[in-house]
Scaffold this motif. Structure first.
Motif, short mmCIF file in Angstrom:
data_model
loop_
_atom_site.label_atom_id
_atom_site.label_comp_id
_atom_site.label_asym_id
_atom_site.label_seq_id
_atom_site.Cartn_x
_atom_site.Cartn_y
_atom_site.Cartn_z
N VAL A 31 12.44 -6.49 -9.56
CA VAL A 31 12.11 -5.27 -10.27
C VAL A 31 12.04 -4.20 -9.19
CG1 VAL A 31 10.36 -4.06 -11.64
CG2 VAL A 31 10.80 -6.50 -12.03
N THR A 32 12.96 -3.25 -9.24
CA THR A 32 13.04 -2.26 -8.17
C THR A 32 12.06 -1.12 -8.38
OG1 THR A 32 14.84 -1.11 -9.30
CG2 THR A 32 15.45 -2.75 -7.64
N PRO A 33 11.66 -0.51 -7.28
CA PRO A 33 11.92 -0.90 -5.91
C PRO A 33 11.15 -2.15 -5.54
CG PRO A 33 10.48 1.00 -5.95
CD PRO A 33 10.85 0.71 -7.37
N CYS A 34 11.75 -2.95 -4.67
CA CYS A 34 11.19 -4.26 -4.34
C CYS A 34 11.26 -4.52 -2.84
CB CYS A 34 11.98 -5.34 -5.08
SG CYS A 34 11.42 -7.02 -4.78
N PHE A 35 10.18 -5.04 -2.28
CA PHE A 35 10.11 -5.49 -0.89
C PHE A 35 9.82 -6.98 -0.91
CE2 PHE A 35 7.42 -6.89 2.60
CZ PHE A 35 8.06 -6.39 3.72
N PHE A 36 10.59 -7.75 -0.14
CA PHE A 36 10.28 -9.17 -0.04
C PHE A 36 10.56 -9.68 1.36
CE2 PHE A 36 14.56 -8.98 -1.86
CZ PHE A 36 15.29 -9.87 -1.06
N VAL A 37 9.85 -10.74 1.71
CA VAL A 37 10.00 -11.38 3.01
C VAL A 37 11.03 -12.47 2.85
CG1 VAL A 37 8.81 -12.56 4.88
CG2 VAL A 37 7.58 -10.85 3.52
N GLY A 38 12.08 -12.39 3.66
CA GLY A 38 13.18 -13.35 3.56
C GLY A 38 13.14 -14.40 4.66
N GLU A 39 14.19 -14.41 5.46
CA GLU A 39 14.36 -15.45 6.48
C GLU A 39 13.34 -15.30 7.62
OE1 GLU A 39 16.83 -13.25 5.65
OE2 GLU A 39 17.92 -14.52 4.25
N VAL A 40 13.10 -16.42 8.29
CA VAL A 40 12.23 -16.41 9.47
C VAL A 40 12.89 -17.21 10.58
CG1 VAL A 40 10.86 -18.42 8.68
CG2 VAL A 40 9.89 -16.82 10.34
N VAL A 42 14.25 -4.59 1.49
CA VAL A 42 13.77 -3.66 0.49
C VAL A 42 14.99 -3.25 -0.34
CG1 VAL A 42 13.90 -1.67 2.06
CG2 VAL A 42 12.45 -1.56 0.04
N LEU A 43 14.89 -3.43 -1.64
CA LEU A 43 15.95 -3.06 -2.57
C LEU A 43 15.42 -1.92 -3.42
CD1 LEU A 43 17.09 -6.64 -3.66
CD2 LEU A 43 18.00 -5.21 -1.80
N ALA A 44 16.11 -0.77 -3.35
CA ALA A 44 15.57 0.44 -3.97
C ALA A 44 16.01 0.63 -5.41
CB ALA A 44 15.94 1.67 -3.15
N GLY A 45 17.21 0.28 -5.74
CA GLY A 45 17.66 0.47 -7.12
C GLY A 45 19.15 0.38 -7.23
N ARG A 46 19.62 0.61 -8.44
CA ARG A 46 21.06 0.54 -8.66
C ARG A 46 21.54 1.51 -9.73
NH1 ARG A 46 22.49 -3.69 -12.74
NH2 ARG A 46 20.55 -4.19 -13.77
N ALA A 47 20.62 2.19 -10.38
CA ALA A 47 21.01 3.04 -11.50
C ALA A 47 21.75 4.30 -11.05
CB ALA A 47 19.77 3.44 -12.31
N ASP A 48 21.35 4.88 -9.94
CA ASP A 48 21.93 6.14 -9.47
C ASP A 48 21.98 6.10 -7.95
OD1 ASP A 48 22.18 8.75 -8.44
OD2 ASP A 48 21.12 9.64 -10.10
N ASP A 49 23.18 6.26 -7.39
CA ASP A 49 23.35 6.16 -5.94
C ASP A 49 22.40 7.08 -5.18
OD1 ASP A 49 25.58 5.32 -7.30
OD2 ASP A 49 27.00 6.10 -5.87
N ARG A 50 22.40 8.35 -5.53
CA ARG A 50 21.64 9.34 -4.78
C ARG A 50 20.13 9.12 -4.90
NH1 ARG A 50 23.25 15.47 -4.79
NH2 ARG A 50 24.48 14.67 -3.07
N VAL A 89 0.80 -1.23 0.00
CA VAL A 89 0.00 0.00 0.00
C VAL A 89 0.83 1.28 0.00
CG1 VAL A 89 -1.91 -1.18 1.16
CG2 VAL A 89 -0.30 0.18 2.51
N VAL A 90 2.16 1.19 0.12
CA VAL A 90 2.97 2.41 0.12
C VAL A 90 2.81 3.14 -1.20
CG1 VAL A 90 4.65 1.48 1.76
CG2 VAL A 90 5.13 1.39 -0.67
N VAL A 91 2.93 4.46 -1.13
CA VAL A 91 2.85 5.30 -2.32
C VAL A 91 4.20 5.98 -2.48
CG1 VAL A 91 1.70 7.26 -3.41
CG2 VAL A 91 0.39 5.68 -1.96
N LEU A 92 4.87 5.70 -3.57
CA LEU A 92 6.21 6.25 -3.82
C LEU A 92 6.11 7.59 -4.54
CD1 LEU A 92 7.92 2.94 -4.90
CD2 LEU A 92 8.19 4.16 -2.75
N PRO A 93 7.17 8.38 -4.48
CA PRO A 93 7.17 9.67 -5.17
C PRO A 93 6.88 9.53 -6.66
CG PRO A 93 9.09 9.48 -3.73
CD PRO A 93 8.42 8.13 -3.75
N ASP A 94 6.34 10.59 -7.25
CA ASP A 94 6.03 10.58 -8.68
C ASP A 94 7.23 10.16 -9.51
OD1 ASP A 94 3.45 11.42 -8.23
OD2 ASP A 94 3.89 13.55 -8.57
N GLY A 95 6.96 9.36 -10.52
CA GLY A 95 8.00 8.92 -11.43
C GLY A 95 8.75 7.67 -10.99
N ILE A 96 8.48 7.16 -9.79
CA ILE A 96 9.19 5.99 -9.28
C ILE A 96 8.47 4.70 -9.65
CG2 ILE A 96 10.10 4.85 -7.22
CD1 ILE A 96 11.50 7.47 -7.91
N GLY A 97 7.18 4.74 -9.77
CA GLY A 97 6.40 3.53 -10.03
C GLY A 97 5.92 2.92 -8.73
#
Length: 149
Positions: free
Chosen positions: A37-46, A67-75, A16-24
């Motif tokens: 496909v970034t940004p991505c949230f997934f449930v890992g270890e338990v 949560v993995l945000a991206g890799r194209a641009d550090d900032r 349900v999160v809403v990301l800034p415009d242009g992020i998807g």
């Protein structure tokens, strides 16, 4: 509690999160994906702590989500990650996940748990996933619920 149901419910809550415009939109899964496909949230270890109350009354599940945000641009990737890790706001994973606690007296995560708490963020760094590097972080989520189901 059924672990797979809890995993899926955590992913639904994060969706349900809403990301800034242009992020998807935030891609969310209850499992570790082969590729992201970034940004991505997934449930890992338990980690599971059985028998927190007598007679199989309550179990405690400790999930490590990523949560993995991206890799194209550090900032820009780190700004997206910062928004997702903020304690409040429309992009806040903490706010989105804890909204799934339900009202007082109601079951959490759509009825699959008694309660949950996003306890902390850790490991804000670059992650290697399926041969690519992504800026991301881990979220520690504690879920408690019936041990006999």
């Amino acid at each position: 509690m059924q672990i797979s149901q809890v995993r899926d419910a955590l992913a639904d809550a994060a969706r349900v999160v809403v990301l800034p415009d242009g992020i998807g939109k935030l891609t969310c899964t209850g499992f570790v994906p082969d590729s992201v496909v970034t940004p991505c949230f997934f449930v890992g270890e338990v980690d599971i702590n059985y028998d927190q109350t007598m007679g199989r009354g309550t179990d405690e599940l400790l999930f490590t989500c990523r949560v993995l945000a991206g890799r194209a641009d550090d900032r820009s990737s780190q700004r997206v990650l910062d928004a997702l890790l903020s304690g409040a706001g429309v992009a806040s994973l903490k706010q989105a996940i804890e909204a799934a606690r339900g009202a007082p007296g109601q079951m959490a995560l759509g009825g699959v748990a008694d309660d949950l708490h996003l306890e902390r963020v850790q490991g804000y760094r670059w992650y290697e996933h399926a041969g690519s590097s992504y800026v991301g972080a881990e979220l520690a989520v504690k879920v408690i619920g019936p041990g006999g189901t």
